[in-house]
Design a protein around this motif. Structure first.
Motif, PDB file in Angstrom:
ATOM      1  N   UNK A  39       0.822  -1.210   0.000  1.00  0.00           N
ATOM      2  CA  UNK A  39       0.000   0.000   0.000  1.00  0.00           C
ATOM      3  C   UNK A  39       0.859   1.265   0.000  1.00  0.00           C
ATOM      4  N   UNK A  55       1.302   0.260  -6.392  1.00  0.00           N
ATOM      5  CA  UNK A  55       1.320  -1.046  -5.735  1.00  0.00           C
ATOM      6  C   UNK A  55      -0.091  -1.495  -5.388  1.00  0.00           C
ATOM      7  N   UNK A  56      -0.859  -0.573  -4.847  1.00  0.00           N
ATOM      8  CA  UNK A  56      -2.246  -0.906  -4.484  1.00  0.00           C
ATOM      9  C   UNK A  56      -3.033  -1.244  -5.747  1.00  0.00           C
ATOM     10  N   UNK A  82      -2.257  -4.812  -6.837  1.00  0.00           N
ATOM     11  CA  UNK A  82      -3.005  -5.800  -6.051  1.00  0.00           C
ATOM     12  C   UNK A  82      -4.457  -5.846  -6.529  1.00  0.00           C
TER      13      UNK A  82
END
Lengths: 225, 164
Positions: free
Chosen positions: A26, A31-32, A35
């Motif tokens: 996070x 990156x978030x 995911x």
């Protein structure tokens, strides 16, 4: 007006709790979003399972049954071998196999290169693209999803950008947002081929079910074809 | 909490979030704040828009209007957020980005491995200089109580905002 001591204490308590709760997944918007893309990839696989498919993971080198799943952090070619990126083979009985990918480039109708966050591709097309180093043609993409994770409501530019992308893709394209955006939903409601699904997050099961239902319909249509 | 104090708290909280390496959360909230909030307003009441220049965005109709002839005309107006609303947006964003990431990660493990095999999920950049990261269930499980603690603190601050 200064902050009251009581509220300052609340702020400091929050600050103390913040640091330990931050994971690498996070620490950046990208990156978030990575995911989130894999989450949508997972929903595609779940929809395929519900429609009777079996799922096998494979890496770009052809190794199957991998349990260390490797995904891209930015889009790249389906034939890229610099990392052992993972895709899923989707097998329906008596139907040609499909592959689900995260973050690959495909060739649009105009032959321009586009990135698909999640794409379900005809397996023969994917194999050919890997063997020849070419781009899968969007005509051979059963459906794709543009996935956007935002912590706060995004602007309409996202919807406009998506329209531009999806117009050059041959098949159905979904814009999947983790958050609600009335203006984007309104904009895309006029377009049947370009579908917007908002609030797709495990905390909103109803929205997740709606998207799963849509993905199931795509696979049902494929099985009938 | 008064609106003025909410403004002060927003500034301090932004600094804390930034120090925690989450500048992206602040940027996304700031973007939403700059865009303002679109509200459907009957044409007669359109005087309270942010500025006259921004007032008329598009014509809309009342969702519950049944009769076409008597349907009132609405326009969309951009309204600025109050300081308290901004602070709530920032706290909501923090909750979604950090606290709720637990549910997202747990769902990823479940969807990618329904048989609950011990899978490891790696995000690997193609370029050597870029940074990747790993998702592993034990780590997500370890973070769960810490994320819950953060959630409690966020909720306490939200209660203070709403108490006024």
């Amino acid at each position: 007006m200064p902050i009251s001591p009581q509220n300052m204490q609340l702020l400091n308590d929050l600050n103390s709790a913040l640091g330990p709760a931050v994971a690498p997944s996070v620490s950046a918007a990208s990156a978030e979003n990575d995911v989130f893309e894999v989450y949508i990839f997972g929903l595609v696989l779940e929809a395929a399972r519900r429609e009777g498919a079996t799922i096998t993971y494979q890496d770009v080198h052809g190794n199957t049954g991998v349990t260390n799943l490797i995904f891209r952090t930015s889009p790249s070619y389906i034939s890229t071998t610099t990392q052992a990126y993972t895709h899923a083979i989707i097998s329906f009985p008596n139907k040609p196999e499909l592959e689900a990918h995260v973050g690959i480039y495909v060739a649009g109708k105009s032959n321009v290169q586009h990135e698909c966050d999640v794409a379900v591709v005809d397996r023969a097309e994917a194999q050919s693209a890997r063997a020849t180093g070419s781009l899968p043609r969007s005509l051979r993409v059963l459906f794709s999803a543009e996935c956007k994770f935002y912590s706060s409501t995004p602007g309409i530019h996202l919807g406009r950008g998506f329209l531009g992308l999806s117009k050059d893709l041959s098949r159905v394209c979904y814009l999947v947002l983790n958050i609600s955006s009335t203006s984007i939903e309104r904009l895309l409601s006029q377009h049947l081929k370009h579908r917007c699904r908002e609030r797709v997050h495990p905390i909103d099961q109803h929205s997740v079910d709606l998207l799963l239902h849509s993905f199931c319909s795509e696979f049902r249509e494929y099985k009938r074809s | 909490m008064t609106d003025e104090e909410c403004g002060e708290v927003y500034e301090v909280l932004s600094a804390y979030i930034s120090n925690a390496g989450l500048q992206w959360v602040i940027e996304q909230v700031d973007e939403a704040i700059i865009l303002g909030r679109l509200v459907d307003v009957p044409i007669k009441e359109q005087g309270s828009a942010r500025t006259a220049t921004y007032a008329i965005v598009q014509e809309a109709t009342a969702p519950d209007a049944l009769n076409k002839r008597s349907k009132p005309k609405y326009i969309q107006q951009i309204k600025d957020y109050t300081n308290c609303e901004r602070l709530t947006m920032l706290l909501d964003a923090l909750e979604l980005a950090i606290v709720r990431s637990d549910a997202l990660e747990q769902a990823v493990f479940k969807l990618l491995s329904p048989a609950q095999e011990n899978i490891r999920i790696e995000f690997v950049p193609e370029r050597r200089n870029d940074r990747g990261f790993i998702l592993e269930k034990p780590e997500t499980d370890r973070l769960a109580p810490l994320r819950t603690e953060l959630f409690d603190k966020i909720e306490r601050l939200k209660k203070e905002i709403n108490a006024n």
